[in-house]
Design a protein around this motif. Structure first.
Motif, short mmCIF file in Angstrom:
data_model
loop_
_atom_site.label_atom_id
_atom_site.label_comp_id
_atom_site.label_asym_id
_atom_site.label_seq_id
_atom_site.Cartn_x
_atom_site.Cartn_y
_atom_site.Cartn_z
N ARG B 265 0.85 -1.18 0.00
CA ARG B 265 0.00 0.00 0.00
C ARG B 265 0.90 1.24 0.00
O ARG B 265 2.12 1.15 0.24
CB ARG B 265 -0.90 0.03 1.23
N TYR B 266 0.32 2.40 -0.26
CA TYR B 266 1.07 3.65 -0.16
C TYR B 266 0.38 4.57 0.83
O TYR B 266 -0.84 4.77 0.80
CB TYR B 266 1.16 4.38 -1.52
N THR B 267 1.16 5.10 1.76
CA THR B 267 0.72 6.24 2.57
C THR B 267 1.87 7.22 2.55
O THR B 267 3.00 6.86 2.20
CB THR B 267 0.41 5.85 4.03
N ALA B 333 -0.03 8.16 -4.99
CA ALA B 333 0.27 9.30 -4.13
C ALA B 333 -0.75 10.41 -4.33
O ALA B 333 -1.23 11.03 -3.38
CB ALA B 333 1.67 9.82 -4.43
N ALA B 334 -1.10 10.66 -5.57
CA ALA B 334 -2.06 11.73 -5.86
C ALA B 334 -3.40 11.43 -5.21
O ALA B 334 -4.09 12.34 -4.73
CB ALA B 334 -2.23 11.87 -7.37
N ALA B 335 -3.73 10.16 -5.17
CA ALA B 335 -5.02 9.79 -4.59
C ALA B 335 -5.04 9.94 -3.08
O ALA B 335 -6.09 10.11 -2.46
CB ALA B 335 -5.34 8.34 -4.97
N VAL B 336 -3.88 9.90 -2.48
CA VAL B 336 -3.81 9.94 -1.01
C VAL B 336 -3.58 11.34 -0.48
O VAL B 336 -4.31 11.83 0.36
CB VAL B 336 -2.71 9.00 -0.49
N SER B 337 -2.56 12.04 -0.99
CA SER B 337 -2.22 13.29 -0.31
C SER B 337 -1.75 14.40 -1.23
O SER B 337 -2.33 15.46 -1.29
CB SER B 337 -1.14 13.02 0.71
N ASP B 342 5.81 12.81 -2.07
CA ASP B 342 5.10 11.79 -2.83
C ASP B 342 6.00 11.26 -3.95
O ASP B 342 6.79 12.01 -4.54
CB ASP B 342 3.83 12.38 -3.47
N PRO B 343 5.89 9.98 -4.28
CA PRO B 343 6.71 9.44 -5.37
C PRO B 343 6.40 10.15 -6.68
O PRO B 343 5.23 10.35 -7.02
CB PRO B 343 6.27 7.96 -5.44
N PRO B 344 7.44 10.54 -7.43
CA PRO B 344 7.20 11.23 -8.70
C PRO B 344 6.84 10.27 -9.83
O PRO B 344 6.42 10.68 -10.90
CB PRO B 344 8.55 11.91 -8.97
N PHE B 345 7.07 8.98 -9.62
CA PHE B 345 6.80 7.98 -10.67
C PHE B 345 6.61 6.63 -9.99
O PHE B 345 6.66 6.53 -8.76
CB PHE B 345 7.93 7.95 -11.69
#
Lengths: 333, 752
Positions: B265-267, B333-337, B342-345
């Motif tokens: 997951r990504y946070t 990342a865009a969807a979270v924060s 945030d990761p650029p790619f």
């Protein structure tokens, strides 16, 4: 600072020379007059053959059978590697081998063990001549290969002789005709501190006989530091630990400079032969704030803190020798 | 190449070179029946067999076969046949003309007998956990699972199985050959393969917390080959040697399941986000070397010797992606924060790396020259020059950040720093024989080092004097004293700042291996050998003091502390003695003893919040005192009639005291470490009886005892207690354990 050093050096050298001169004087007073052996045997074999007093005459070659008539214990030399090499490589038959190194023995033999007879001392005994002369005998044949750096090397300059380590007439070791049963025992004759160190709980498998001193050191002299078999300590370590060779994407500078910054290969009481226990090992350098410089104490140990117990810092920074991972600049990946 | 191949090749070579005459044959074998008993209360110790095998039962300890005919030799030797430490060799040739040696050496390295883990090795360096377990913890807690329930941790380990002993095995097969194509020429060839396999404990982590020790697999090979030629002239000797060494690792990385998560997951925070972690391993690499040496005898009993070497080390492994966490993408990342970190790619996509393969290269040029003479009367003098230059020709890669522990992205402007250095040494030495009984010597030297580090240049001057005195033929005294001063010319403070210009370490720091250093070292040794008694005494003291040298310790920031941190002082003392003497009834006695004492002082600062401005209240200083006593006694009855015997006892004892000697007012309640002790004792007895010229019986007994008290390693828990700065670590429980082992054996030696 530099000036102080010069003063210390000059004072030290002056003191050493002074003490040396004093001891020379004392020893000259205490020493008995030179015996015939000290006069005659300080000459190499060739010289002994040509510089004899006129009344003694010139010694001539008599052959090994004459030698063995008295030195029967040396008969085993015939089967030694040394004798075989002399035959195969130098075309020197066994009958001529004794005098190849000891010089012509007719006068010595004629003396029949009578030390009052000056002829007795015309034979060359490498154990009783100066180290330089003793070694010169061996270097006539053994000058090249690994001995290229012998002259001027640290062992040669300390008057170590070939006979200090090698048993010329018969092998006492399985290889290299050493004076002791093992290579390590041979080196311990002078390097007694290593005999103790290698017994510490973290050590190379030298006590177990799985490697020897010459796995890392070339006692005859080398092109590297500390008589290493390679040009540096690290290059020597890479011969078995090629996994540490890299080059890595992320290098740990002190590791690349010298493995000895953290390890003592002669043995320590710290796991992995580390010179001291982690985290103190790492805190010798890493005093940045936060966790590298935190005062980890016994209360941390009591709770199994991962920065102190087991591998301490290396519990996380496990690739401390270098990392190949793009996110591994702190050696944790 | 395995041993059978080596043996086969050797035999073929033997047959090819065999002369027709009937060979002489001599062979010997030592057969042992041995019993080994461990103290039942302490059965888990691994250290007794750390580098060896001590078998229980019947085994061949040694076999030797010698063949000889018409100037040719052939010898086969084997030890500990079929054991984990077996070794064998086949050597022979025509001494002085041609020689060959095929050898096989197996070295075990045991790390633990009691490691426990739930990880299962799926091959290719992938360590997995049961999905149910991961799922359980993922559902139970999304933060630190142990913090919520230590019972969960117990559950995690409840089903832990004993793994096979953590151990590595090194198998080296080698062939060495020499031959003389001419009287003054020597050609040498050698090749070897070192194969290492097994499992070792490896640290890994998902953050500053969450250290997880893994049973990491090992499977690598090192291939070496070299060819050399020497010219062995009377007054000129020269040699050239070329070699290649290739290291191949079966594992390019180690991948392990995160016990806290089943799915990635990504946070935008650190935490248990990755379902798996990936750590790099030692990369495949190649080293090519060329070396030349020369020795020339010169007039006036002088000699010139030189050595030059050139090594190219390369590494071109595939670059691993930033992370194995497939959820760390720009879209996620865009969807979270949408934060700066945030990761650029897509971080797990290799296409986003600056290169697909690494291009790393280092070159080493080493040179050594020495001119020596014995043509100055009683003076032996020499002067030498040595240099070692390591150039880093690796590609420099720019990374926009890093994936911290596979859990979060950190925006940083990173480049791999191309570390390189050059070390040059010059020295002159003279040894003078003052008569037959006294010799004095002096050495002066200077070392220059240039390196790509915070201290870019340093110089060290050294001088030493030595004295050898032989007042009698049976008494030998020697001493030496060395002083050395290392000074750094430059100190690059910028290396302690990050890309934002903030200090990441204190400017006051001076690393001990590059900083100013005063060294004083003295040695004294004596040897007295009247008749059958031999006594040796030795002492050595080395004192290193590290100073600040040039430069402003505050880095120009007045609020920074003007203090030295790190290793301040290191003092080592060693005293030893060795004695051998005759006893009654033809017995020979021996004794050796060494006492070592060392002290290290380390100073640091425990400020947890600031990187540059330290508060004196959080300063601390630790003194580590280590004392070792190593000794042994032995009694030996040399062969007398049909009997011979030996008794021995060895003791190795060390004690480490790590004490807090200074702590600031802000550091309260800290305790010095408990004493750490290691004691190893071995008592052994051996008796031999010669039954006939061909048969010999040997009886032997040994008692080995090891005791350890060590706050860090003698009882490693399976997991740590939680709390501030304590984290939730999981270990394999691979502790260094006490042992008591008795070994009894009876042996039959037979000469065929």
């Amino acid at each position: 600072m530099e000036r102080n050093l010069r003063k210390k050096v000059l004072a030290g050298l002056a003191a050493a020379l002074g003490v040396g001169a004093l001891l020379t004087r004392l020893s000259a007073q205490e020493s008995p007059s030179p015996t015939p052996d000290q006069t005659a045997q300080s000459q190499p074999a060739g010289a002994a053959a040509t510089n004899q007093p006129a009344e003694i005459g010139m010694p001539e070659f008599v052959g090994a059978e004459t030698c063995l008539a008295c030195h029967a214990g040396k008969e085993g030399f015939k089967e030694s590697l040394h004798a075989k090499v002399l035959l195969n490589n130098k075309r020197i038959e066994f009958s001529k081998t004794c005098e190849t190194c000891h010089g012509p023995g007719s006068l010595h033999a004629a003396a029949a063990g009578d030390r009052a007879n000056p002829g007795y001392f015309t034979i060359k005994n490498p154990r009783k001549v100066k180290a330089v002369e003793a070694n010169a005998t061996c270097l006539q044949c053994h000058g090249g290969g690994k001995r290229v750096h012998w002259i001027g090397g640290v062992h040669e300059s300390k008057n170590v002789t070939c006979q200090s380590c090698h048993s010329i007439h018969e092998a006492k070791s399985e290889a290299f005709q050493l004076v002791k049963e093992t290579q390590a025992e041979t080196c311990y004759q002078c390097h007694a501190d290593k005999k103790a160190q290698i017994r510490k709980s973290a050590h190379m498998p030298l006590v177990e006989g799985k490697m020897g001193c010459t796995s890392c050191h070339e006692p005859h002299g080398s092109g590297g530091e500390k008589l290493m078999v390679k040009a540096s300590v690290n290059d020597t370590c890479y011969t078995c630990h090629a996994d540490k060779r890299g080059p890595f994407l992320w290098e740990h500078d002190p590791v690349r400079e010298s493995c000895l910054n953290c390890h003592n290969p002669h043995g320590t009481h710290n796991d992995k032969m580390l010179v001291t226990k982690a985290p103190l090992l790492c805190q010798r350098c890493h005093v940045a704030t936060r966790h590298p410089s935190t005062l980890y104490d016994q209360t941390y140990a009591n709770k199994g803190a991962n920065k102190l117990v087991n591998k301490a810092c290396a519990n996380c920074h496990s690739l401390i020798h270098g990392s190949n991972h793009p996110s591994g600049n702190f050696f944790a990946r | 190449m395995n041993f059978k191949n080596a043996l086969g090749s050797g035999l073929l070579l033997m047959l090819a070179s065999a002369a027709p005459a009937a060979p002489t044959v001599h062979s010997e074998m030592d057969l042992f029946l041995q019993g080994v008993t461990y103290d039942k209360a302490r059965p888990l110790a691994y250290k007794f067999e750390e580098y060896r095998s001590v078998p229980n039962g019947l085994y061949v300890e040694r076999y030797k076969l010698d063949l000889g005919w018409s100037g040719y030799d052939l010898t086969f030797k084997a030890r500990n046949i079929s054991q984990r430490d077996e070794e064998a060799s086949l050597s022979g040739g025509r001494p002085g003309v041609v020689s060959y040696r095929f050898s096989w050496n197996r070295i075990p390295h045991r790390y633990s007998n009691e490691a426990r883990t739930l990880y299962d090795n799926k091959g290719n360096g992938v360590l997995t956990l049961p999905d149910g377990l991961q799922n359980y913890f993922q559902g139970a807690s999304t933060t630190v699972y142990v913090a919520t329930s230590s019972g969960m941790r117990s559950f995690f380990l409840a089903d832990a199985q004993d793994v096979a002993p953590l151990q590595m095995q090194s198998d080296r097969a080698a062939v060495d050959m020499t031959f003389r194509p001419g009287k003054e020429l020597l050609v040498s060839l050698s090749g070897s393969r070192l194969h290492r396999s097994g499992t070792r404990a490896q640290g890994s982590t998902f953050g500053h917390s969450d250290a997880i020790e893994l049973p990491a697999p090992i499977n690598d090979d090192t291939y070496d080959a070299s060819m050399g030629m020497d010219y062995l002239g009377k007054s000129i000797q020269a040699g050239v040697k070329a070699g290649v060494s290739k290291f191949e690792n079966a594992y390019t990385s180690i991948v392990w399941d995160n016990p806290k998560r089943l799915t990635d997951r990504y946070t935008n925070t650190t935490g248990p986000n990755a379902s798996r972690g990936r750590i790099s391993t030692a990369p495949d690499n190649l080293a090519k070397s060329l070396n030349a040496s020369l020795g020339v005898d010169l007039p006036m009993k002088s000699r010139f010797s030189a050595d030059a070497g050139y090594v190219i080390m390369t590494q071109e492994d595939t670059m691993l992606p930033y992370t194995i966490n497939s959820a760390m993408t720009a879209a996620a990342a865009a969807a979270v924060s949408g934060t700066a970190n945030d990761p650029p790619f897509d971080l797990s996509d290799p296409a986003n790396l600056p290169a697909r393969n690494l291009d790393m290269e280092m070159r080493v040029l080493s040179q050594k020259y020495r001119l020596s003479t014995k043509g100055l009367g009683p003076v032996r003098a020499s002067a030498g020059w040595r240099s070692y230059k390591l150039e880093n020709k690796s590609e420099e890669y720019a990374f926009p950040g890093r994936a911290r522990y596979d859990t979060s992205w950190s925006v940083e402007s990173l480049k791999n720093r191309l570390f390189e250095f050059e070390r040059r040494n010059a020295d002159a030495r003279a040894d003078v024989d003052l008569g037959q009984r006294v010799a004095v010597g002096a050495v002066v030297g200077r070392e220059w080092v240039e390196r790509h580090r915070e201290v870019e240049k340093s110089e060290e001057d050294s001088a030493s004097g030595s004295l050898v005195f032989k007042p009698r033929h049976d008494l030998f005294l020697s001493s030496s004293y060395l002083v050395a001063e290392r000074k750094m010319e430059e100190f690059e403070i910028a290396d302690y700042k990050n890309s934002a210009g903030t200090f990441i370490e204190m400017p006051g720091l001076r690393r001990f291996d590059v900083t100013d250093r005063d060294r004083k070292q003295g040695r004294v040794a004596a040897q007295f050998a009247p008749g059958e008694v031999s006594l040796g005494l030795s002492a050595q003291v080395t004192n290193d003091e590290f100073g600040k040298g040039k430069g402003d310790l505050t880095g120009g920031i007045t609020t920074n502390q003007n203090k030295m941190y790190g290793l301040l002082e290191q003092l080592n003392r060693t005293y030893g003695t060795e004695l051998s003497f005759p006893l009654l009834a033809g017995l020979e006695g021996g004794l050796y003893y060494e006492f070592e004492w060392s002290r290290r002082m380390v100073q640091s600062n425990s400020n947890a919040t600031s990187t540059a401005s330290q508060d004196a209240a959080t300063d601390w200083k630790i003194r580590a005192l280590e004392r070792s006593k190593i000794g042994g006694v032995s009694v030996k009855l040399p062969p007398k009639g049909r009997w011979d015997a030996a008794l021995g006892y060895d003791l190795v004892l060390s004690r480490l005291d790590t004490n807090i000697v200074e702590q600031g007012s802000g550091l309260v309640g800290y305790q010095s470490f408990k004493q750490a002790d290691r004691t190893q004792q071995t008592a052994s007895a051996r008796i031999g009886y010669k039954v006939t010229d061909n048969i010999r019986l040997t009886g032997r007994y040994s008692w080995d005892k090891f005791d350890i008290t060590d706050y860090a390693t003698d009882d490693v828990p399976l997991f740590s207690v939680t709390g501030v700065n304590l984290n939730d670590a999981t270990y394999l429980g691979a502790s260094v354990r006490d042992y008591v082992v008795q070994t009894v054996g009876i042996g039959l030696s037979y000469v065929f």
